[in-house]
Design an enzyme around this catalytic site. Structure first.
Site, mmCIF file in Angstrom:
data_model
loop_
_atom_site.group_PDB
_atom_site.id
_atom_site.type_symbol
_atom_site.label_atom_id
_atom_site.label_comp_id
_atom_site.label_asym_id
_atom_site.label_seq_id
_atom_site.Cartn_x
_atom_site.Cartn_y
_atom_site.Cartn_z
ATOM 1 N N ARG A 638 0.833 -1.198 0.000
ATOM 2 C CA ARG A 638 0.000 0.000 0.000
ATOM 3 C C ARG A 638 0.869 1.250 0.000
ATOM 4 O O ARG A 638 1.847 1.347 0.734
ATOM 5 C CB ARG A 638 -0.860 -0.016 1.255
ATOM 6 C CG ARG A 638 -1.800 1.136 1.310
ATOM 7 C CD ARG A 638 -2.781 0.960 2.458
ATOM 8 N NE ARG A 638 -3.575 2.172 2.539
ATOM 9 C CZ ARG A 638 -3.908 2.749 3.677
ATOM 10 N NH1 ARG A 638 -3.546 2.211 4.818
ATOM 11 N NH2 ARG A 638 -4.615 3.844 3.660
ATOM 12 N N GLY A 712 8.367 -1.621 2.120
ATOM 13 C CA GLY A 712 9.380 -0.572 2.101
ATOM 14 C C GLY A 712 9.643 -0.047 0.702
ATOM 15 O O GLY A 712 9.563 -0.783 -0.274
ATOM 16 N N GLU A 715 15.029 1.669 -0.188
ATOM 17 C CA GLU A 715 16.297 1.172 -0.716
ATOM 18 C C GLU A 715 16.155 0.403 -2.023
ATOM 19 O O GLU A 715 17.119 0.221 -2.758
ATOM 20 C CB GLU A 715 16.984 0.302 0.343
ATOM 21 C CG GLU A 715 17.499 1.146 1.496
ATOM 22 C CD GLU A 715 17.784 0.350 2.760
ATOM 23 O OE1 GLU A 715 18.955 0.097 3.031
ATOM 24 O OE2 GLU A 715 16.838 0.005 3.487
HETATM 25 MO MO1 MOS Z 1 19.616 1.823 5.896
HETATM 26 S S1 MOS Z 1 21.408 1.214 5.142
HETATM 27 O O1 MOS Z 1 18.848 0.466 6.401
HETATM 28 O O2 MOS Z 1 19.671 3.152 6.883
#
Ligand code: MOS
Length: 750
Positions: A638, A712, A715
């Site tokens: 979401r 997430g 990253e």
């Molecule tokens: Mo990150 S490298 O999980 O702040």
């Protein structure tokens, strides 16, 4: 400006989660009113400067402490000879993210830029000058900073407590029945976080209590750790971290210089400020360690993987153990019946590496995605078709179902938007209007969904507004905005009615802002705290004969737009403010301490996914490489705020381009010194380097990852991008480069 003063909202699009609200902290930042750690100047402030080593290995034989102490304005010179004791042995790691902390416990030198003394003075200038006067003399030993001179070892763990070796299926049998085997070695360099804001600290003691201004991604863990080092309860440590000028993982880990400054403040009975210089951040505050990765892929006649072997030799320091878990990249993505991932450690005379922008996944995916491209090439298959032929319907090896996986949709939408179907199979087929070689490549993006225990508080006030609180960290990712949206939604309020307090360790523990898990973790706590507050409010109304909701009991109520509504009769409703006022209550407070359900987590594989498509051009005469276009399509459960999420994907893709084409710390192996420890020569992308970017948000519902369905986004953008660019370079030139960053000299005379 303190975190208490963050304005309620600068959003303008509407109400609840799912809306592209602008950042709550945006105006403060662009007008310069956001205060960072080093902006604090309490009365009586002293300035600390670390003196750092210029050799990579050996011993400090002499420091001219007398000269430094005699310098006007100098208050103290701390060295291993007089460093006050600590209550926890710095040689012992402090779990879970603890590293060996270097705080002048001996005269040994283990890397260049290691702190060897701390000078404290009335002014920054005096401290800086006195640090020079220390003029260290060393008993030096040869630096071991390259692969040949480092010591190899079998690591007990990789990353943060990860397994160094995982094996699924029969690898030998897989290779034995392969029609083709593709094998190569890939190299990734040392990279440094280079957050714009340096590691800074202002520490002020009051008896046995200390207030610490510092950028921090893991406040509760840090309070506990500082408490242990100083022999005081964790609650005596207050960390204020309202704003971070970038973190990238380096501000989740305790480091020696900050600890020394806090120690000096206690010893001297005055507040102390320390801010590392740019060069001083190339050593004691972590980096991404080098890797040398071997990949071996077996494929059958139909282009299906029969065996996948990923080995990473990952560099670490001589005295600690963080290893880039790069080979684990081969675990979640491709459906090979046999997979072996292995890690080996290499000890070098460098500072200890640490988590940095998709630790493990970034380096590992860079190598794996090229290897996949090479396997597709060997099979004469389109790289996307090859990936689809090896699509994992369940987690490879474990066979666990994915909690959700819209990767197929990511491939399809990204490819369509990019125009992938027009890609010639063979390399060196395309030119741009300038006659430059043009190439298209792709990579798969993947990142796990960790969840940190977190707490939150939600207070509904009699005036109809609310306050929500959790000790989170916004290092630029937009946490304050997204978290406020989650809290407001649970409370049935517009974000404009909700004040959000964060960035302060005395608030309920918001968990770690890392692993791309902060929105999910702190967000779930805020969600549950909001539900708890509404439940308490509902109880007041249900028990009050004067309320239109009286007796709704089992039928239940819903909360929206600041009113409770009967579920069976939406017209019967009452405003929160009226319920509280009539009950004579100033407020109701909801709380939550949330964690992931371990049974649900064990039964599912949880990842965000994506597909990145890259276009590059290369000047055939000069070898100059440009990433010109990146299209990423990502599915991450979401989406709370499409505006900030898109920014996260852009940021990730830019760091991917940075990994592919720019970043590298270059070491002079004769001395062990990093030759480009500054932002002039350590290249990160500037505006001119950033290609046209597009991020597609692929819809995905996830009923298992957590009750708010959030994965997430921070990253993952790095992971597919590096390989996509490298593969586009091959497609443009026919030259396979397996060492990052890709350089001009790789293409001379192509
Ligand atoms: Mo990150 S490298 O999980 O702040």
């Amino acid at each position: 400006m303190s975190p208490d003063a963050i304005p309620m909202s600068t959003g303008r699009y509407g109400s609840n989660a799912g809306q592209p609200l602008t950042r709550r902290d945006g105006v403060l930042k662009v007008t310069g009113r956001a205060t960072y750690a080093a902006d604090n100047t309490p009365d009586g402030l002293l300035y600390a400067v670390t003196a750092v080593s210029t050799i990579a290995r050996g011993r400090v034989a002499f420091l001219d402490v007398a000269a430094a102490e005699a310098h006007p304005g100098v208050v103290a010179v701390m060295t291993p000879a007089n460093r006050p004791p600590l209550f926890h042995d710095p040689e012992e790691k402090m779990p879970p993210f603890g590293f060996r902390v270097e705080v002048l416990q001996d005269d040994g030198v283990r890397y260049v830029n290691q702190p060897i003394a701390l000078v404290v003075a009335e002014t920054l200038e005096a401290a800086t000058e006195a640090a020079v006067l220390l003029a260290p003399r060393y008993a030096a030993e040869p630096a071991r900073t390259d692969r040949a001179s480092g010591e190899r070892y079998a690591p007990p763990a990789v990353g943060v407590g990860g397994s160094p070796r995982t094996a699924h299926g029969d690898l030998d049998a897989g290779f034995a029945r392969a029609a083709r085997i593709v094998a190569a070695e890939y190299e990734t360099p040392a990279q440094y976080h280079n957050a714009m804001e340096p590691h800074a600290v202002v520490a002020a003691w009051d008896g046995d209590k200390v207030t610490i201004d510092m950028p921090n991604q893991a406040m509760a863990l840090s309070c506990a750790a500082y408490g242990a080092y100083f022999g005081i309860p964790a609650e005596n440590v207050v960390i204020r971290s309202p704003f971070l000028g970038g973190g990238f993982g380096s501000k989740a880990i305790l480091n020696g210089p900050q600890l020394l400054a806090i120690l000096a403040a206690r010893q001297l009975g005055r507040p102390v400020k320390l801010a590392l210089s740019r060069a001083q951040m190339y050593g004691p505050v972590g980096h991404r360690g080098q890797t040398w990765q071997s990949l071996r892929l077996g494929v059958d006649e139909d282009g299906r993987l029969t065996a996948l072997h990923h080995h990473s030799l990952s560099a670490t320091s001589s005295f600690d153990d963080f290893l880039e878990p790069a080979a684990n990249a081969a675990l979640p993505l491709y459906a090979s019946p046999a997979i072996l991932v292995e890690h080996e450690g290499l000890r070098l005379d460098t500072g200890t590496p640490g988590p940095m922008r998709a630790p493990g996944e970034a380096s590992g995916s860079a190598a794996l995605e090229i290897a996949i491209d090479e396997a597709a090439e060997a099979c004469g298959m389109d790289p996307l078709v090859f990936r689809l032929a090896n699509y994992a319907e369940t987690e490879p090896g474990s066979g666990r179902p994915f909690s959700s996986k819209a990767l197929r949709e990511c491939y399809a939408e990204g490819a369509k938007r990019f125009g992938w179907s027009k890609r010639p199979l063979q390399p060196r087929q395309m030119r741009d209007k300038n006659g430059f070689l043009l190439g298209w490549g792709m990579g798969t993006a993947v990142f796990p969904c960790p969840h940190f225990p977190a707490s939150a508080r939600a207070t509904l006030r009699a005036d109809g507004s609310a306050l929500i609180e959790t000790a989170g960290a916004d290092m630029g990712q937009g946490a304050w905005t997204a978290l406020a949206q989650i809290g407001a939604e649970a409370l049935g309020l517009d974000p404009d009615q909700v004040e959000f307090h964060s960035g302060l360790s005395t608030l309920p523990d918001g968990g770690v802002a890392g692993g791309s898990g902060h929105t999910a973790s702190a967000g779930l706590a805020l969600h549950e705290a909001g539900i708890d507050a509404i439940a308490r409010l509902t109880e007041l109304a249900l028990n009050d004969p004067a309320s239109p909701l009286y007796g709704a009991g089992n039928i239940g109520v819903t909360a929206r737009n600041g009113r409770l509504h009967r579920r069976d009769d939406e017209a019967r409703s009452e405003a929160y403010a009226d319920i509280l006022t009539r009950a004579g209550a100033r407020e109701v407070v909801g709380t939550a301490k949330s964690a992931r359900d371990p049974a649900v987590a064990a039964a599912h594989a949880m990842y965000s996914h994506g597909a990145v498509f890259a276009e590059v051009t290369i000047d055939p005469d000069l070898g100059q490489i440009r990433a010109t276009r990146l299209v990423g399509a990502f599915a991450a459960g979401r989406i709370i705020n499409p505006l900030t999420v898109r920014s996260q994907y852009y940021g990730g893709m830019i760091w991917g381009a940075s990994f592919a084409l720019h970043e590298e710390a270059v070491t002079d192996h004769r001395t062990g010194r990093i030759m480009n420890a500054d932002l002039a020569e350590y290249h990160v992308p500037v505006n001119a380097d950033v290609p046209s970017l597009e991020a597609i948000l692929v819809p995905e519902d996830d009923a298992y990852v957590n009750p708010i369905g959030v994965k997430g986004v921070g990253e993952i953008g790095v992971t597919g991008t590096v390989g996509a660019i490298a593969n586009a370079i091959w497609h443009a030139t026919g030259v396979r480069v397996r060492r990052f960053p890709v350089r001009i000299e790789d293409f001379l005379a192509v």
